[in-house]
Scaffold this motif. Structure first.
Motif, PDB file in Angstrom:
ATOM      1  N   MET A 185       0.620  -1.467   0.079  1.00  0.00           N
ATOM      2  CA  MET A 185       0.079   0.014   0.317  1.00  0.00           C
ATOM      3  C   MET A 185       0.787   1.249  -0.033  1.00  0.00           C
ATOM      4  SD  MET A 185      -3.154  -0.618   2.323  1.00  0.00           S
ATOM      5  CE  MET A 185      -2.613  -1.226   3.914  1.00  0.00           C
ATOM      6  N   ARG A 197       0.996   4.188  -3.077  1.00  0.00           N
ATOM      7  CA  ARG A 197       0.685   5.580  -2.849  1.00  0.00           C
ATOM      8  C   ARG A 197       1.850   6.367  -3.632  1.00  0.00           C
ATOM      9  NH1 ARG A 197      -0.143   3.657   2.646  1.00  0.00           N
ATOM     10  NH2 ARG A 197      -2.483   3.475   3.022  1.00  0.00           N
ATOM     11  N   ARG A 221       1.271   6.010  -7.252  1.00  0.00           N
ATOM     12  CA  ARG A 221       0.053   6.790  -8.212  1.00  0.00           C
ATOM     13  C   ARG A 221       0.946   7.977  -8.481  1.00  0.00           C
ATOM     14  NH1 ARG A 221      -4.713   4.893  -6.042  1.00  0.00           N
ATOM     15  NH2 ARG A 221      -4.814   2.657  -7.056  1.00  0.00           N
ATOM     16  N   THR A 230      -8.450   2.087  -9.976  1.00  0.00           N
ATOM     17  CA  THR A 230      -9.003   3.246  -9.858  1.00  0.00           C
ATOM     18  C   THR A 230      -9.478   3.224  -8.173  1.00  0.00           C
ATOM     19  OG1 THR A 230     -11.109   1.889 -10.507  1.00  0.00           O
ATOM     20  CG2 THR A 230     -10.030   3.348 -11.959  1.00  0.00           C
ATOM     21  N   LEU A 231      -9.322   2.196  -7.567  1.00  0.00           N
ATOM     22  CA  LEU A 231      -9.507   1.955  -6.079  1.00  0.00           C
ATOM     23  C   LEU A 231      -8.616   2.683  -5.262  1.00  0.00           C
ATOM     24  CD1 LEU A 231     -10.408  -1.764  -5.610  1.00  0.00           C
ATOM     25  CD2 LEU A 231     -12.051   0.246  -6.261  1.00  0.00           C
ATOM     26  N   THR A 232      -8.704   3.057  -4.004  1.00  0.00           N
ATOM     27  CA  THR A 232      -7.672   3.652  -3.131  1.00  0.00           C
ATOM     28  C   THR A 232      -7.014   2.766  -2.605  1.00  0.00           C
ATOM     29  OG1 THR A 232      -9.095   3.257  -1.121  1.00  0.00           O
ATOM     30  CG2 THR A 232      -9.415   5.406  -2.260  1.00  0.00           C
ATOM     31  N   PRO A 233      -5.639   2.694  -2.422  1.00  0.00           N
ATOM     32  CA  PRO A 233      -4.660   1.741  -1.797  1.00  0.00           C
ATOM     33  C   PRO A 233      -5.503   0.787  -0.494  1.00  0.00           C
ATOM     34  CG  PRO A 233      -3.425   3.843  -2.136  1.00  0.00           C
ATOM     35  CD  PRO A 233      -4.890   4.138  -2.228  1.00  0.00           C
ATOM     36  N   GLU A 286      -8.628   0.346  -0.191  1.00  0.00           N
ATOM     37  CA  GLU A 286      -9.806  -0.571  -1.042  1.00  0.00           C
ATOM     38  C   GLU A 286      -9.060  -1.773  -1.538  1.00  0.00           C
ATOM     39  OE1 GLU A 286     -12.906   3.214  -1.348  1.00  0.00           O
ATOM     40  OE2 GLU A 286     -11.529   2.589  -2.884  1.00  0.00           O
ATOM     41  N   ARG A 287      -8.155  -1.153  -2.500  1.00  0.00           N
ATOM     42  CA  ARG A 287      -7.486  -2.353  -3.456  1.00  0.00           C
ATOM     43  C   ARG A 287      -6.668  -3.419  -2.493  1.00  0.00           C
ATOM     44  NH1 ARG A 287      -3.795  -1.148  -8.705  1.00  0.00           N
ATOM     45  NH2 ARG A 287      -3.444  -3.518  -9.182  1.00  0.00           N
ATOM     46  N   ALA A 337     -14.901  -0.441   3.380  1.00  0.00           N
ATOM     47  CA  ALA A 337     -13.937  -0.704   2.102  1.00  0.00           C
ATOM     48  C   ALA A 337     -14.167  -1.613   1.223  1.00  0.00           C
ATOM     49  CB  ALA A 337     -12.258  -0.641   2.808  1.00  0.00           C
ATOM     50  N   ARG A 362     -17.317  -0.785  -0.683  1.00  0.00           N
ATOM     51  CA  ARG A 362     -17.085   0.256  -1.682  1.00  0.00           C
ATOM     52  C   ARG A 362     -16.089  -0.501  -2.952  1.00  0.00           C
ATOM     53  NH1 ARG A 362     -15.695   3.300   2.866  1.00  0.00           N
ATOM     54  NH2 ARG A 362     -13.390   2.890   2.222  1.00  0.00           N
TER      55      ARG A 362
END
Length: 299
Positions: free
Chosen positions: A65, A69, A72, A113-116, A118-119, A149, A152
């Motif tokens: 994660m 970040r 990205r 397209t997910l946040t770290p 969520e992924r 999470a 979503r």
């Protein structure tokens, strides 16, 4: 150093790589995360670790994660579409075949397209079947946060990528037809195979000439492939290319070789009727190293 830390780490090394790769979409970054996990594991007080697997997954998930970040920011300035790094795979069990889509290029693109968080939660839950309590421990969040999470992420993925039952035979047959038509510049057959709103993503990373934006629509995609078949690519004549059908990211795919190197990979997204809805073409040489080495990842 005793063999004990090696034994525990080696037992779970493959799992750690696949967790990191699914979170990052990069072989190099995933391997670095696994190496950093080993460094943390080897320095830890292992006498206090009751469950090495859980402990190692927690380390690699958080490292991945963190890497995502920072990645990205770099990907925002990437030249052209950014696609995950393809890997050669072998899903040789019934469970692997049934879950092949969990590793596909199409899904990895959606996961971008997910946040770290969520992924990571989606990967641990959907690909590896961890419980919410286990995931909460791994990502160092509350179980309620993890459940939210996951909800979503699942909704986001389902809205953008309906889940179709993997059918290896159909996928290989369509891939073979697509390859024959593309190499022969057969626009009519390509039009039969392509969905009206098919999207082609080409990733050259600014290193080789590729389309700078996704190409949308059967007419445009078929014309693009017909054009590729009629002229040299990276200085290599079509007649001098070698194309191999392989398993890429759990699904049938193509590897193009020429002048003694891997020059591109191609993988297809199919709907439940076997129509091509998406094409992922990776030509950035920095992303072809894992395929070029011939390393096969079992999942």
């Amino acid at each position: 150093m005793t063999d004990e830390p090696n034994d525990a780490f080696d037992e779970h090394r493959r799992l750690l790589f696949h967790v990191a790769y699914r979170i990052l979409g990069s072989v190099t970054d995933a391997e670095d995360a696994v190496q950093d996990t080993w460094l943390k594991w080897s320095a830890a007080d292992r006498s206090r670790v009751a469950d090495p697997k859980s402990y190692l997954v927690r380390i690699v998930s958080n490292l991945a994660m963190d890497r995502l970040r920072s990645a990205r920011a770099r990907r925002e300035t990437y030249v052209g579409p950014w696609l995950p790094e393809p890997i050669l795979t072998s899903g040789d069990t019934a469970d692997a075949v049934a879950n092949a889509d969990a590793l596909s290029m199409g899904l990895l693109v959606v996961l971008e397209t997910l946040t770290p968080l969520e992924r990571a939660v989606f990967v641990l839950k959907e690909a590896f079947g961890f419980t919410y309590a286990e995931i909460a421990h791994a990502v160092e969040r509350s179980e309620e946060t993890v459940r939210q999470a996951a909800h979503r992420a699942r909704g986001h993925v389902q809205a953008r990528r309906p889940r179709f039952q993997a059918d290896h035979n159909r996928q290989r047959a369509v891939t073979e037809r697509f390859l024959t038509a593309a190499m022969g510049g057969d626009i009519n057959t390509l039009m039969q195979l392509l969905a009206p709103d098919v999207t082609l993503w080409t990733d050259g990373g600014g290193k080789v000439r590729q389309a700078m934006r996704p190409i949308i629509g059967a007419d445009r995609v078929a014309t693009w492939f017909a054009g590729i078949a009629a002229r040299p690519y990276q200085g290599i004549e079509p007649a001098d290319m070698i194309v191999e059908l392989v398993e890429l990211n759990g699904q049938a795919g193509m590897v193009f070789r020429g002048a003694g190197r891997v020059i591109a990979t191609l993988s297809l997204d199919l709907d439940d009727e076997g129509t091509v809805t998406g094409v992922h073409n990776v030509a950035n040489p920095d992303k072809l190293r894992a395929v070029a080495t011939g390393t096969v990842h079992h999942f």
